[in-house]
Enzyme design. Structure first.
Site, short mmCIF file in Angstrom:
data_model
loop_
_atom_site.label_atom_id
_atom_site.label_comp_id
_atom_site.label_asym_id
_atom_site.label_seq_id
_atom_site.Cartn_x
_atom_site.Cartn_y
_atom_site.Cartn_z
N ASP A 31 39.71 33.95 34.66
CA ASP A 31 38.37 34.46 34.99
C ASP A 31 37.89 33.83 36.30
OD1 ASP A 31 36.98 35.59 32.07
OD2 ASP A 31 38.69 34.25 31.92
N THR B 113 38.09 38.52 27.58
CA THR B 113 38.66 37.16 27.68
C THR B 113 39.09 36.63 26.31
OG1 THR B 113 37.30 36.70 29.61
CG2 THR B 113 38.15 34.80 28.42
MG MG Z 1 34.57 38.80 31.80
#
Ligand code: MG
Ligand code: AMP
Ligand code: MG
Length: 307
Positions: A50, A121
């Protein structure tokens, strides 16, 4: 020939930037150390992917288009970006297309880019790799007008000969590309929703829609891909939690093929730079038959989800 419109140059660059992002997502996973941080509990995670992908996308786009407003999901300390993370390419096929006339004179400073460097995620950390997408949404006048969804692990279970990963892109008034548009057969009600952010209200709302099947997968990008590929008829999320960077790119692509994404009341979402990030009144999206699903949302759900 006149040089391409700013919007088309931005989409062409964002396409290449999203492909670079996908390579980073795969590289971090292959390296084995995900560097997981809990942002707000175990259901709101951030990984090294990320972080690196957001740096890559934001830095690459802002170098080329310095007057853009770019809003990324991750809160990162100021950083010197590693040159290895910069992508300069642009996808030539996009530059060959004509910009819809209503967007041909847009200036760079009028565009807002919403970046979800890695959507899904939680699923990424659990090895549900094809739920993961990279989302770059482009807004003008508060409206989502273009988007890129990269799926870094598309085909990952299809064997070594299959090409891994794909990029779907679209512009309102031009269409969407990189996939085969399909509708759910036989008017079946296949509802797609969250797998990791469920609640009683999320499930009550789905129950009121008379579903034939409920599919629970991660990611807003992934769920909208299911809609446009005819694998689900409605994306229903009667809860806050989803943000503007989750919906901007998917909404633009869905709208470019005649679908509709709104909050649970059927109200349009806005993407100007001052807007609140949270989609507090949930998400409702379909490729077809939007009105049926909107009409089934219980009043109790509508009262609980204030925009
Ligand atoms: Mg995200
Ligand atoms: P999901 O359908 O659960 O994968 O959610 C779609 C997107 O919205 C993902 O980016 C999630 O992280 C985000 N999201 C949804 N609900 C929440 C929540 N309760 N807390 C944090 N993020 C959420
Ligand atoms: Mg997300």
């Amino acid at each position: 020939m006149a040089s391409p419109a700013v919007l088309m140059r931005l989409v062409a660059s964002a396409y290449s930037v999203a492909e670079k992002a996908a390579a980073i997502v795969r590289k971090v996973m292959a390296g084995g150390d995900l560097g997981i941080v809990e942002k707000c509990g175990a259901n709101d995670l951030q990984t090294k992917a990320d972080r690196l992908v957001q740096m890559s996308i934001c830095s690459s786009l802002s170098r080329k288009f310095p007057k853009l407003t770019i809003i990324g999901e991750e809160d990162l300390p100021s950083y010197d970006v590693d040159e290895e993370l910069i992508e300069n390419g642009q996808y030539e096929e996009i530059l060959k297309k004509t910009c819809p006339p209503q967007y041909s004179t847009i200036k760079e400073e009028e565009l807002v880019v919403w970046v979800d460097p890695l959507d899904g995620t939680k699923e990424y950390t659990e090895g549900l790799l094809d739920h993961v997408t990279v989302l770059i949404g482009i807004a003008y006048g508060g409206k989502a007008i273009a988007g890129i969804i990269n799926q870094p692990y598309y085909n990952y279970e299809a064997g070594a000969d299959a090409v891994l990963g794909r990029t779907i892109w679209g512009v309102l008034g031009l269409g969407a590309f990189g996939f085969q548009l399909k509708e759910v057969p036989d008017g079946k009600h296949i509802i797609i929703t969250t797998r990791s952010h469920s609640s009683k209200m999320v499930n009550d709302c789905i129950g009121a829609m008379n579903p034939d099947t409920v599919v629970r997968v991660g990611g807003a990008g992934n769920k909208v891909i299911h809609l446009i590929e005819g694998k689900a008829s409605a994306y229903v999320f009667a809860s806050p939690g989803c943000k503007k960077w989750d919906t901007c790119a998917p909404e633009a692509i869905l709208h470019a093929v005649g679908g509709k994404l709104t909050d649970i009341h059927g109200n349009s979402l806005h993407y100007n730079k001052e807007v609140k990030h949270m989609n507090s009144a949930g998400v409702l999206a379909t490729l077809r038959n939007f009105d049926y699903y909107a009409s089934r949302v219980p009043d109790s759900v509508k009262q609980a989800l204030v925009p």
